[in-house]
Design a protein around this motif. Structure first.
Motif, PDB file in Angstrom:
ATOM      1  N   TYR A 118       0.824  -1.215   0.000  1.00 45.96           N
ATOM      2  CA  TYR A 118       0.000   0.000   0.000  1.00 45.96           C
ATOM      3  C   TYR A 118       0.854   1.259   0.000  1.00 45.96           C
ATOM      4  CZ  TYR A 118      -3.757  -3.188   1.104  1.00 45.96           C
ATOM      5  OH  TYR A 118      -4.645  -4.214   1.046  1.00 45.96           O
ATOM      6  N   GLU A 119       2.070   1.113   0.505  1.00 50.39           N
ATOM      7  CA  GLU A 119       2.935   2.290   0.593  1.00 50.39           C
ATOM      8  C   GLU A 119       4.193   2.116  -0.244  1.00 50.39           C
ATOM      9  OE1 GLU A 119       2.685   2.062   4.712  1.00 50.39           O
ATOM     10  OE2 GLU A 119       0.647   2.809   4.346  1.00 50.39           O
ATOM     11  N   VAL A 120       4.737   3.244  -0.692  1.00 53.02           N
ATOM     12  CA  VAL A 120       5.988   3.215  -1.434  1.00 53.02           C
ATOM     13  C   VAL A 120       7.019   3.971  -0.596  1.00 53.02           C
ATOM     14  CG1 VAL A 120       7.148   3.913  -3.564  1.00 53.02           C
ATOM     15  CG2 VAL A 120       4.758   3.240  -3.631  1.00 53.02           C
ATOM     16  N   ALA A 121       8.216   3.401  -0.499  1.00 53.46           N
ATOM     17  CA  ALA A 121       9.266   4.035   0.310  1.00 53.46           C
ATOM     18  C   ALA A 121       9.492   5.472  -0.154  1.00 53.46           C
ATOM     19  CB  ALA A 121      10.561   3.229   0.173  1.00 53.46           C
ATOM     20  N   ASN A 122       9.613   6.362   0.792  1.00 55.63           N
ATOM     21  CA  ASN A 122       9.890   7.783   0.534  1.00 55.63           C
ATOM     22  C   ASN A 122       8.793   8.499  -0.250  1.00 55.63           C
ATOM     23  OD1 ASN A 122      12.402   7.366   1.732  1.00 55.63           O
ATOM     24  ND2 ASN A 122      13.293   6.755  -0.237  1.00 55.63           N
ATOM     25  N   VAL A 123       7.588   7.933  -0.289  1.00 63.06           N
ATOM     26  CA  VAL A 123       6.488   8.637  -0.965  1.00 63.06           C
ATOM     27  C   VAL A 123       5.371   8.861   0.052  1.00 63.06           C
ATOM     28  CG1 VAL A 123       4.737   8.511  -2.776  1.00 63.06           C
ATOM     29  CG2 VAL A 123       7.030   7.643  -3.211  1.00 63.06           C
ATOM     30  N   ASP A 124       4.939  10.111   0.186  1.00 64.17           N
ATOM     31  CA  ASP A 124       3.851  10.443   1.090  1.00 64.17           C
ATOM     32  C   ASP A 124       2.626  10.735   0.216  1.00 64.17           C
ATOM     33  OD1 ASP A 124       2.050  11.621   2.757  1.00 64.17           O
ATOM     34  OD2 ASP A 124       3.432  13.073   3.631  1.00 64.17           O
ATOM     35  N   ASP A 125       1.701   9.758   0.178  1.00 68.81           N
ATOM     36  CA  ASP A 125       0.544   9.892  -0.723  1.00 68.81           C
ATOM     37  C   ASP A 125      -0.310  11.115  -0.400  1.00 68.81           C
ATOM     38  OD1 ASP A 125       0.847   7.653  -2.504  1.00 68.81           O
ATOM     39  OD2 ASP A 125       0.454   6.364  -0.790  1.00 68.81           O
ATOM     40  N   ALA A 126      -0.378  11.466   0.906  1.00 67.36           N
ATOM     41  CA  ALA A 126      -1.189  12.629   1.294  1.00 67.36           C
ATOM     42  C   ALA A 126      -0.595  13.904   0.687  1.00 67.36           C
ATOM     43  CB  ALA A 126      -1.233  12.744   2.813  1.00 67.36           C
ATOM     44  N   ARG A 127       0.722  14.004   0.758  1.00 71.04           N
ATOM     45  CA  ARG A 127       1.374  15.198   0.194  1.00 71.04           C
ATOM     46  C   ARG A 127       1.259  15.190  -1.329  1.00 71.04           C
ATOM     47  NH1 ARG A 127       7.147  15.072   1.212  1.00 71.04           N
ATOM     48  NH2 ARG A 127       7.270  14.636  -1.011  1.00 71.04           N
ATOM     49  N   GLU A 128       1.414  14.001  -1.907  1.00 68.93           N
ATOM     50  CA  GLU A 128       1.321  13.889  -3.375  1.00 68.93           C
ATOM     51  C   GLU A 128      -0.062  14.321  -3.866  1.00 68.93           C
ATOM     52  OE1 GLU A 128       3.749  12.591  -5.624  1.00 68.93           O
ATOM     53  OE2 GLU A 128       5.170  12.657  -3.953  1.00 68.93           O
TER      54      GLU A 128
END
Ligand SMILES: Nc1ncnc2c1ncn2[C@@H]1O[C@H](COP(=O)(O)OP(=O)(O)OP(=O)(O)O)[C@@H](O)[C@H]1O
Length: 411
Positions: free
Chosen positions: A288-298
């Motif tokens: 569900y998550e990608v290292a060093n990626v913040d989906d909320a910020r994206e």
């Protein structure tokens, strides 16, 4: 590339190695077509004469910046040269006027800053170290001097760095063709901001690349007679549609789905989304998550990029309504209907998800249900409606999700 005949005892050669791809060594004996080589990793190997390549013993240890300078232009020679340069953080190498880039897998900001752009601006090709700015600059000059269109082809396998390279090329061209001091959003800003928007909807995490573009693109930047950017168009091709409904571990679906699920609470409520684990199209994999990626910020950055590109608030809301609708569509399930080979919504949950899809897509609930549970066959004598069994209804649900998503992407 053919194996030269001048290999004798004492020659320095390259031969294939199962672990290192290629290893160098010295020929210690030749018997017919078989050669014995003492390799530098301490082995004695017998190989056929046809499978070994001569090594250039006079090549500089730091490699050469243009591979046409190599004495032997064979695979081990080319790879060894690239490896020597990579070891010294030199990721770019020419072969004539082709630039080869090796992915550094680390940020090298000093390579792409304004100071670097200034240096390559107007420099003669080949005068400075190999760099993609030199390619972009020579293209820009050729366009100005020859009054003709130019193109740059960026190719490589998945994860090689094509997307990053293309973005840097666009940045350089925007730097060269930008207008300073214009009010509001400039064309070059819009050109650059089209990247995050496209990536949100067309990129996904794959085994090879955390931000893999699942489509091809043709970027066209138009310049006026003064060499300033006057317009741009991005054409996309062949989006991987199947990913919308089917994802395998450890990959993810398109970034936009996870971004929307991590949106600020008011948007999560408005678009009726929630935990990505609750959606079938996202929970087929445990990633569900990608290292060093913040989906909320994206999510916020994508919204901002959409503003800059010129997509209105209403259009943005419509886009995210479609994204949310696809997630709910995936949670609709079917069971056997009353008639043979027919289907109906399986339970309260499915009925609820269908309601939400209809609401988000602003369409009629009953018509939507019929379109999933029935097929219309067009005949010369008129249309025949045929019920679908639960498996076929599921297929028609997935087909609708894929079509709606790819239409959204094309838009
Ligand atoms: N020049 C570079 N500097 C720093 N990092 C880079 C560079 N090029 C590539 N990378 C890193 O490698 C990753 C993969 O690169 P990129 O997404 O450009 O590959 P791609 O060839 O477009 O792959 P795909 O075909 O899967 O889309 C990037 O996310 C980035 O982390």
């Amino acid at each position: 590339q053919g194996t030269p005949v001048n290999i004798i005892v004492g020659s320095q050669v390259w031969l294939e190695d199962p672990d290192e791809a290629w290893v160098d060594g010295e020929v210690t004996g030749i018997k017919g077509a078989d050669v014995t080589v003492a390799t530098t990793n301490g082995k004695t190997v017998v190989a056929s004469l046809a499978s070994i390549y001569p090594k250039d013993t006079e090549a500089p240890p730091a490699g050469v910046d243009d591979m046409t300078k190599l004495a032997y232009l064979h695979e081990p020679g080319v790879l060894h040269n690239l490896a020597c340069r990579y070891g010294l953080n030199e990721i770019y190498t020419y072969t004539g006027n082709i630039l080869i880039a090796v992915n550094p897998f680390q940020r090298l900001p000093h390579l792409y800053d304004v100071h670097m752009m200034e240096q390559y601006k107007g420099a003669t090709f080949g005068e400075l170290s190999p760099h993609l700015f030199a390619i972009a600059d020579s293209c820009y000059r050729a366009m100005i001097n020859e009054h003709g269109s130019q193109s740059i082809l960026v190719s490589g396998e998945s994860g090689a760095g094509k997307t990053e390279t293309t973005k840097m090329l666009m940045r350089y061209l925007a730097f060269m063709g930008g207008r300073s001091g214009t009010e509001g959003r400039t064309v070059e800003q819009q050109v650059l901001e089209s990247n995050p928007v496209l990536e949100a909807f067309g990129n996904a995490k794959t085994v090879k690349n955390n931000n893999s573009s699942r489509f091809g693109k043709f970027v066209e930047i138009q310049f006026d007679k003064y060499g300033k950017i006057s317009g741009a168009a991005v054409r996309t091709y062949l989006l991987e549609r199947s990913r919308v409904c089917q994802v395998s571990d450890p990959e993810r679906n398109y970034h936009c789905f996870y971004m929307l699920c991590s949106a600020p609470p008011e948007d999560v409520k408005r678009f009726k989304v929630g935990n990505p684990r609750s959606f079938h199209y996202l929970n087929q994999t445990s990633c569900y998550e990608v290292a060093n990626v913040d989906d909320a910020r994206e999510y916020l950055e994508t919204r901002n990029a959409m503003d800059i590109v010129g997509i209105s608030q209403e259009e943005q809301d419509a886009i995210f309504r479609v994204v949310a609708a696809i997630l709910h569509l995936g949670n609709i399930n079917f069971s056997k209907g009353k008639e043979i080979d027919s289907s109906r919504l399986r339970d309260e949950k499915s009925i609820n998800h269908l309601k939400i899809v209809a609401e988000l897509l602003m369409c009629d609930e009953k018509l939507l249900e019929d379109s999933l549970c029935q097929r219309v066959i067009v005949t010369p004598d008129g249309n025949i409606t045929k019920p679908l069994d639960p498996d076929s209804a599921l297929q028609s649900r997935d087909a609708l999700a894929k079509t709606v998503y790819s239409r959204l992407f094309d838009w």
